[in-house]
Design a protein around this motif. Structure first.
Motif, PDB file in Angstrom:
ATOM      1  N   LEU A  26       0.957  -1.199  -0.012  1.00 43.72           N
ATOM      2  CA  LEU A  26       0.041  -0.219  -0.098  1.00 43.72           C
ATOM      3  C   LEU A  26       0.884   1.296  -0.149  1.00 43.72           C
ATOM      4  CD1 LEU A  26      -2.689   1.287   0.160  1.00 43.72           C
ATOM      5  CD2 LEU A  26      -2.605   1.181   2.637  1.00 43.72           C
ATOM      6  N   LEU A  27       1.897   1.352   0.938  1.00 47.77           N
ATOM      7  CA  LEU A  27       2.706   2.504   1.203  1.00 47.77           C
ATOM      8  C   LEU A  27       3.399   2.756  -0.332  1.00 47.77           C
ATOM      9  CD1 LEU A  27       3.847   2.196   4.623  1.00 47.77           C
ATOM     10  CD2 LEU A  27       2.226   3.734   3.755  1.00 47.77           C
ATOM     11  N   VAL A  28       4.176   1.583  -0.915  1.00 53.43           N
ATOM     12  CA  VAL A  28       4.799   1.941  -2.149  1.00 53.43           C
ATOM     13  C   VAL A  28       4.043   2.322  -3.126  1.00 53.43           C
ATOM     14  CG1 VAL A  28       5.971   0.612  -4.028  1.00 53.43           C
ATOM     15  CG2 VAL A  28       6.772   0.201  -1.472  1.00 53.43           C
ATOM     16  N   SER A  29       2.756   1.934  -3.138  1.00 57.54           N
ATOM     17  CA  SER A  29       1.680   2.307  -4.404  1.00 57.54           C
ATOM     18  C   SER A  29       1.308   3.764  -4.285  1.00 57.54           C
ATOM     19  CB  SER A  29       0.473   1.459  -4.446  1.00 57.54           C
ATOM     20  OG  SER A  29       0.773   0.296  -4.590  1.00 57.54           O
ATOM     21  N   LEU A  30       1.205   4.228  -2.852  1.00 60.03           N
ATOM     22  CA  LEU A  30       0.979   5.690  -2.514  1.00 60.03           C
ATOM     23  C   LEU A  30       2.211   6.727  -2.959  1.00 60.03           C
ATOM     24  CD1 LEU A  30      -0.917   7.610  -1.159  1.00 60.03           C
ATOM     25  CD2 LEU A  30       0.013   6.916   1.016  1.00 60.03           C
ATOM     26  N   ILE A  31       3.327   6.063  -2.623  1.00 58.41           N
ATOM     27  CA  ILE A  31       4.499   6.877  -2.982  1.00 58.41           C
ATOM     28  C   ILE A  31       4.457   6.990  -4.200  1.00 58.41           C
ATOM     29  CG2 ILE A  31       6.840   7.186  -2.737  1.00 58.41           C
ATOM     30  CD1 ILE A  31       6.737   6.123   0.136  1.00 58.41           C
ATOM     31  N   ALA A  32       4.344   5.995  -5.197  1.00 60.32           N
ATOM     32  CA  ALA A  32       4.695   5.861  -6.451  1.00 60.32           C
ATOM     33  C   ALA A  32       3.647   6.775  -7.178  1.00 60.32           C
ATOM     34  CB  ALA A  32       4.490   4.537  -6.996  1.00 60.32           C
ATOM     35  N   LEU A  33       2.316   6.680  -6.685  1.00 69.99           N
ATOM     36  CA  LEU A  33       1.039   7.258  -7.481  1.00 69.99           C
ATOM     37  C   LEU A  33       1.414   8.893  -7.277  1.00 69.99           C
ATOM     38  CD1 LEU A  33      -1.979   5.057  -6.615  1.00 69.99           C
ATOM     39  CD2 LEU A  33      -0.937   5.843  -9.011  1.00 69.99           C
ATOM     40  N   THR A  34       1.721   9.430  -6.057  1.00 71.06           N
ATOM     41  CA  THR A  34       1.974  10.809  -5.819  1.00 71.06           C
ATOM     42  C   THR A  34       3.060  11.258  -6.644  1.00 71.06           C
ATOM     43  OG1 THR A  34       3.325  10.269  -3.839  1.00 71.06           O
ATOM     44  CG2 THR A  34       0.838  10.977  -3.544  1.00 71.06           C
ATOM     45  N   GLY A  35       4.172  10.345  -6.800  1.00 68.02           N
ATOM     46  CA  GLY A  35       5.200  10.797  -7.843  1.00 68.02           C
ATOM     47  C   GLY A  35       4.599  11.051  -9.100  1.00 68.02           C
ATOM     48  N   ALA A  36       3.811  10.048  -9.577  1.00 72.63           N
ATOM     49  CA  ALA A  36       3.366  10.295 -10.895  1.00 72.63           C
ATOM     50  C   ALA A  36       2.816  11.447 -11.175  1.00 72.63           C
ATOM     51  CB  ALA A  36       2.449   9.106 -11.356  1.00 72.63           C
ATOM     52  N   ILE A  37       1.635  11.982 -10.224  1.00 71.69           N
ATOM     53  CA  ILE A  37       1.017  13.153 -10.451  1.00 71.69           C
ATOM     54  C   ILE A  37       1.875  14.292 -10.345  1.00 71.69           C
ATOM     55  CG2 ILE A  37      -0.352  14.846  -8.812  1.00 71.69           C
ATOM     56  CD1 ILE A  37      -1.625  12.063  -7.537  1.00 71.69           C
ATOM     57  N   ILE A 344      16.050  14.414 -16.591  1.00 74.84           N
ATOM     58  CA  ILE A 344      17.191  14.382 -17.056  1.00 74.84           C
ATOM     59  C   ILE A 344      17.251  13.903 -18.765  1.00 74.84           C
ATOM     60  CG2 ILE A 344      17.723  11.902 -16.603  1.00 74.84           C
ATOM     61  CD1 ILE A 344      20.431  14.952 -16.053  1.00 74.84           C
ATOM     62  N   LEU A 345      16.254  13.143 -19.126  1.00 72.43           N
ATOM     63  CA  LEU A 345      16.204  12.702 -20.178  1.00 72.43           C
ATOM     64  C   LEU A 345      14.927  13.443 -21.158  1.00 72.43           C
ATOM     65  CD1 LEU A 345      15.902   8.876 -19.793  1.00 72.43           C
ATOM     66  CD2 LEU A 345      17.778  10.075 -20.161  1.00 72.43           C
ATOM     67  N   GLY A 346      14.748  14.610 -20.580  1.00 75.87           N
ATOM     68  CA  GLY A 346      13.782  15.439 -21.166  1.00 75.87           C
ATOM     69  C   GLY A 346      12.141  15.072 -21.043  1.00 75.87           C
ATOM     70  N   TRP A 347      11.485  15.688 -21.724  1.00 75.00           N
ATOM     71  CA  TRP A 347       9.783  15.343 -21.471  1.00 75.00           C
ATOM     72  C   TRP A 347       9.692  13.687 -21.749  1.00 75.00           C
ATOM     73  CZ3 TRP A 347       6.608  13.124 -24.865  1.00 75.00           C
ATOM     74  CH2 TRP A 347       6.802  13.273 -26.284  1.00 75.00           C
ATOM     75  N   PRO A 348      10.239  13.164 -22.566  1.00 77.80           N
ATOM     76  CA  PRO A 348       9.907  11.637 -22.785  1.00 77.80           C
ATOM     77  C   PRO A 348      10.403  10.958 -21.640  1.00 77.80           C
ATOM     78  CG  PRO A 348      10.954  12.551 -24.950  1.00 77.80           C
ATOM     79  CD  PRO A 348      11.144  13.361 -23.834  1.00 77.80           C
ATOM     80  N   GLY A 349      11.544  11.210 -20.859  1.00 78.92           N
ATOM     81  CA  GLY A 349      11.980  10.565 -19.797  1.00 78.92           C
ATOM     82  C   GLY A 349      10.831  10.864 -18.452  1.00 78.92           C
ATOM     83  N   LYS A 350      10.445  11.893 -18.397  1.00 81.97           N
ATOM     84  CA  LYS A 350       9.341  12.233 -17.464  1.00 81.97           C
ATOM     85  C   LYS A 350       8.013  11.347 -17.594  1.00 81.97           C
ATOM     86  CE  LYS A 350       8.854  16.448 -16.267  1.00 81.97           C
ATOM     87  NZ  LYS A 350       8.819  17.971 -16.357  1.00 81.97           N
ATOM     88  N   LEU A 351       7.910  11.210 -18.971  1.00 84.78           N
ATOM     89  CA  LEU A 351       6.607  10.607 -19.255  1.00 84.78           C
ATOM     90  C   LEU A 351       6.713   8.907 -18.891  1.00 84.78           C
ATOM     91  CD1 LEU A 351       3.846  10.794 -20.740  1.00 84.78           C
ATOM     92  CD2 LEU A 351       4.972  10.073 -22.675  1.00 84.78           C
ATOM     93  N   VAL A 352       8.003   8.320 -19.553  1.00 88.36           N
ATOM     94  CA  VAL A 352       8.309   6.964 -19.069  1.00 88.36           C
ATOM     95  C   VAL A 352       8.263   7.080 -17.428  1.00 88.36           C
ATOM     96  CG1 VAL A 352      10.202   5.357 -19.031  1.00 88.36           C
ATOM     97  CG2 VAL A 352       9.726   6.672 -21.108  1.00 88.36           C
ATOM     98  N   PHE A 353       8.979   7.756 -16.801  1.00 88.09           N
ATOM     99  CA  PHE A 353       9.023   7.806 -15.281  1.00 88.09           C
ATOM    100  C   PHE A 353       7.676   8.109 -14.691  1.00 88.09           C
ATOM    101  CE2 PHE A 353      13.435   7.798 -13.420  1.00 88.09           C
ATOM    102  CZ  PHE A 353      14.089   7.377 -14.512  1.00 88.09           C
ATOM    103  N   MET A 354       6.689   8.821 -15.267  1.00 93.46           N
ATOM    104  CA  MET A 354       5.526   8.726 -14.803  1.00 93.46           C
ATOM    105  C   MET A 354       4.371   7.575 -15.092  1.00 93.46           C
ATOM    106  SD  MET A 354       2.263  11.525 -15.902  1.00 93.46           S
ATOM    107  CE  MET A 354       2.107  10.735 -17.649  1.00 93.46           C
ATOM    108  N   ALA A 355       4.796   6.935 -16.123  1.00 95.47           N
ATOM    109  CA  ALA A 355       4.016   5.769 -16.589  1.00 95.47           C
ATOM    110  C   ALA A 355       4.465   4.546 -15.634  1.00 95.47           C
ATOM    111  CB  ALA A 355       4.256   5.346 -18.019  1.00 95.47           C
ATOM    112  N   ALA A 356       5.589   4.495 -15.516  1.00 97.26           N
ATOM    113  CA  ALA A 356       6.051   3.333 -14.728  1.00 97.26           C
ATOM    114  C   ALA A 356       5.804   3.496 -13.048  1.00 97.26           C
ATOM    115  CB  ALA A 356       7.746   3.608 -14.488  1.00 97.26           C
ATOM    116  N   ALA A 357       5.719   4.947 -12.727  1.00 97.39           N
ATOM    117  CA  ALA A 357       5.080   5.097 -11.163  1.00 97.39           C
ATOM    118  C   ALA A 357       3.526   4.721 -11.306  1.00 97.39           C
ATOM    119  CB  ALA A 357       5.417   6.441 -10.802  1.00 97.39           C
TER     120      ALA A 357
END
Length: 392
Positions: A26-37, A344-357
């Motif tokens: 639960l906590l890992v999911s919460l931290i990841a989702l807030t990071g994605a937001i 660090i990888l530009g907006w594509p990197g942010k998009l990939v990290f957001m999707a992973a989170a």
């Protein structure tokens, strides 16, 4: 013998992976989702507040920071100013931030006209993202970064590293020919088989991203980790330079009695027109050294900035840390935050990290379902107690 030892090690890792995952799901999911937001927070906030971040340029020069703050306070009741963001763009508004009040709350910041100190408005979305950030970093535990929330999230990050490493070992293919199966999910399965495929295969794809997130996230949680990374990557003098600079005259005047003007004039002499924006922050406690972070006109990342400390009383430059002078290791340290969020990888990197989170709850849900199905299978495999005979 080797095969038996390998089986035993994998059995232990499987139990560790399962138990840690159940505890932290639960906590890992919460931290990841807030990071994605928060992945595209800057872009969202800039879009929401485009109307109050720009002004019509005047022929007259912009107000000096102290004059602007004095006019702002005379016009309305505002809290103690802690920082201002100034720009070399004559059409950019000044962003004024305030210190926490006696109750620990932080007043909403304001955008102000640099020519007449007229309040343009408070940024929309600021309170929302501030709450999401506190949830992501400290789980809303009282004390913020000085409370228990910081080590708790750090411990969760360590637990996630254990899950990632153990999961990778458990999944490692025995034959080269099985790599395709190892990396391709089987959507034709159903039930437990589908859960297993989604959990393991998609988990393999996002594992490098999760490792990057956790290894950089630990930087913000533990002093020992931060010191270790600095010792490993930075030159010996950098650690000392990170200590808060003292006034060269040894004075200890309260921050409320010092202003921005002298430091601002020194900074302008040092930088000229090379900067695009500068964040001036008053010292939190005793001392007179103002910290100024500045970004060049070609800077696209939060971390590609210069940092100065200037005495607010004398206007003397205490220290200057320029991004261009950093070694490769020091640029990595400076970029920790942008690496953490993929910028660090530009907006594509942010998009990939957001999707992973955003995918993290998938692994929590499928992991719990797999655990419950294993328990169900074990119960079904056990003979009913009523049918046991002596000796069984």
């Amino acid at each position: 013998m080797a095969a038996r030892w390998g089986h035993t090690i994998k059995a232990v890792l499987f139990q560790v992976h399962s138990m840690v995952g159940l505890v932290l799901a639960l906590l890992v999911s919460l931290i990841a989702l807030t990071g994605a937001i928060m992945s595209f927070e800057d872009e969202i906030v800039d879009h929401l507040n485009a109307g109050i971040m720009q002004v019509t340029p005047h022929q007259a020069p912009a107000l000096m920071p102290d004059d602007l703050i004095a006019r702002l306070k005379a016009a309305q009741d505002v809290g103690k100013v802690s920082a201002v963001t100034l720009s070399s763009d004559p059409a950019a508004a000044v962003h004024v931030r305030f210190a926490r009040d006696e109750h620990g709350g932080r007043p909403t910041s304001l955008y102000v006209d640099p020519y007449d100190a007229r309040v343009l408005g408070s940024p929309r979305g600021e309170t929302f993202f501030a709450t999401v950030r506190q949830l992501h970093r400290w789980l809303l535990v009282p004390g913020d970064g000085k409370g228990w929330g910081r080590p708790i999230t750090g411990t969760i990050a360590l637990g996630l590293i254990i899950m990632l490493v153990s999961g990778l070992v458990l999944r490692w293919p025995r034959r080269t020919s099985s790599v395709k199966m190892w990396l391709k999910p089987n959507f034709g399965l159903g039930g437990r088989g589908l859960h297993q495929s989604l959990h393991t295969v998609i988990g393999t794809w996002v594992l490098p991203v999760y490792l990057m997130m956790t290894l950089t996230g630990l930087w913000f949680s533990f002093e020992w980790y931060r010191d270790g990374v600095t010792w490993l990557l930075a030159r010996p003098h950098v650690t000392a330079a990170k200590m808060p600079a003292k006034s060269p005259r040894g004075r200890a005047e309260p921050a409320s009695q010092i202003g921005f003007d002298r430091a601002w004039m020194t900074f302008q002499r040092e930088e000229g027109d090379r900067f695009s924006r500068a964040l001036l922050t008053l010292p939190a406690g005793q001392g007179t050294a103002i910290r100024i972070r500045s970004w060049g006109k070609a800077s696209l990342l939060e971390t590609t900035r210069d940092e100065f400390r200037i005495d607010a009383v004398t206007g003397q430059l205490v220290s200057a840390e320029r991004y261009a002078d950093k070694t490769f290791g020091e640029t990595i340290i400076a970029a920790i935050y942008d690496i953490h969020r993929g910028a660090i990888l530009g907006w594509p990197g942010k998009l990939v990290f957001m999707a992973a989170a955003a995918l993290m709850p998938l692994f929590s849900v499928t992991g719990i379902l797999l655990y419950l199905s294993r328990r169900k299978l074990r119960r079904a495999a056990q003979p009913p107690l009523g049918r046991l005979v002596p000796g069984e």
